[in-house]
Design an enzyme around this catalytic site. Structure first.
Site, PDB file in Angstrom:
ATOM      1  N   ASP A 104      37.550  66.091  60.094  1.00  0.00           N
ATOM      2  CA  ASP A 104      38.133  65.814  58.777  1.00  0.00           C
ATOM      3  C   ASP A 104      39.410  66.626  58.564  1.00  0.00           C
ATOM      4  OD1 ASP A 104      38.112  64.588  56.193  1.00  0.00           O
ATOM      5  OD2 ASP A 104      37.395  66.460  55.349  1.00  0.00           O
ATOM      6  N   ASP A 125      40.512  58.309  54.421  1.00  0.00           N
ATOM      7  CA  ASP A 125      39.967  59.665  54.538  1.00  0.00           C
ATOM      8  C   ASP A 125      39.225  60.068  53.271  1.00  0.00           C
ATOM      9  OD1 ASP A 125      39.398  62.271  55.172  1.00  0.00           O
ATOM     10  OD2 ASP A 125      41.468  62.978  55.107  1.00  0.00           O
ATOM     11  N   HIS A 126      39.891  59.977  52.132  1.00  0.00           N
ATOM     12  CA  HIS A 126      39.282  60.421  50.879  1.00  0.00           C
ATOM     13  C   HIS A 126      38.160  59.485  50.431  1.00  0.00           C
ATOM     14  CE1 HIS A 126      43.190  62.801  49.803  1.00  0.00           C
ATOM     15  NE2 HIS A 126      42.508  63.322  50.809  1.00  0.00           N
TER      16      HIS A 126
END
Length: 339
Positions: A104, A125-126
């Protein structure tokens, strides 16, 4: 529904103007983790798409959740008189959690390293991070567990919401200010918990237990309905099926958060309500009024499955829309129009 468009033309236009802005003041992140990630990212080949790194880390978190669900389905494995989780499981979960955390932290660096940074990458990603919250917190619960020496399922529910609200508040702040202020607690918790998993295998779960309680004010409509279900459940649903209940809540939260992130990144107005609130309201009303109390367990599983399908559909369609809009592949650095 296969071709349903979740991102409006106005939002797509807003994504074209989006610029990433974040502030990270955490000493652990700045002086330890970032130098570590800068070294690790060099291991990855330059043809590897950042989104593949992101998705791989997410799958590791899901695997940890499923592994603990197998060895500790009802969170009683840490209680006296119950069969405990094997030591090797704690070690595996700890190592995989740290690897997932590392991936991450590396995905964005890989994007900049390969000159492939896009709004889709940040959203991907978020968005996965928002869903990872429930997997991470519920997996950690097995360290404390239930029973006479453990933590009640309702206290864990409060802890889960502390994490969920911390996550969504940071993005709500970005929605209003345009800057993502990265919380200190994330890096500290990831490093600490990865270490705790492994140490638990050595010293045992009893050495890590300490009672705790969080007082939380529920103002959100979604939270109010969930609390109403918990408090007036005919079968005490949270006690009977805590893992499924947490998963249902976390998945709905992830969908709500993803819609907020889309609006934030596209500089568009955030919708007041999420349509997932409708079936949730109907289920809570039917169960708590006694109309469907006899099938409460089935309704919980149905709601969890429906939310999962809806959220996965939302994610797939949004990724496809943005991939088409930016003329990129989500999991490859190769361009669609290249040979």
């Amino acid at each position: 529904m296969a071709g349903y468009e979740y991102v409006s033309p106005e939002q797509l236009a807003g994504f074209d103007k989006y610029k990433y802005s974040a502030v990270d003041t955490n000493p652990l992140s700045l002086y330890i983790m970032h130098p570590f990630w800068n070294t690790i990212v060099k291991v990855f080949p330059t043809w590897l798409a950042p989104n593949l790194i992101t998705f791989s880390g997410f799958l590791l978190v899901v695997f940890n959740f499923l592994l603990m669900a197998y060895f500790d389905p009802d969170f009683y494995a840490s209680a006296p008189g119950h069969k405990h989780v094997p030591d090797w499981v704690w070690i595996v979960v700890g190592i995989l959690n740290f690897i997932a955390y590392t991936l991450d932290g590396v995905d964005g660096k890989q994007a900049r390293r390969t000159n492939s940074s896009t709004p889709l990458g940040e959203l991907f990603d978020h968005g996965l991070d928002s869903w990872s919250c429930v997997y991470f917190v519920v997996t950690v619960y097995s360290i404390f567990g239930r029973g006479s020496t453990g933590v009640s399922v309702f206290v864990l529910y409060l802890l889960l919401w502390v994490v969920l609200f911390s996550f969504i508040l940071s993005h709500w702040e970005k929605y209003n200010t345009g800057i993502l202020f990265l919380p200190w607690g994330y890096d500290i918790s990831q490093v600490t918990i990865s270490f705790v998993y492994i140490v638990t295998a050595v010293v045992g779960v009893e050495a890590w237990y300490e009672p705790f309680l969080f007082n939380f004010l529920y103002r959100d409509l979604f939270t109010t309905m969930i609390i109403a279900w918990i408090l007036w459940s005919p079968s005490d649903i949270l006690e009977i099926h805590p893992r499924v209940f947490y998963f249902m809540v976390g998945t709905a939260f992830a969908n709500i958060t993803c819609q907020l992130i889309v609006c934030q990144m596209s500089s568009t107005r955030c919708p007041t309500l999420n349509w997932l609130l409708v079936p949730l309201f109907l289920v809570v009303l039917a169960v708590n009024s006694g109309i469907a109390s006899s099938i409460e367990n089935g309704l919980l599983y149905t709601l969890a499955a429906a939310f999962t399908v809806a959220h996965v559909h939302y994610g797939v369609r949004v990724v496809k829309q943005l991939s088409n809009h930016f003329q990129i592949y989500p999991f490859s650095l190769k361009k669609p129009n290249s040979d």
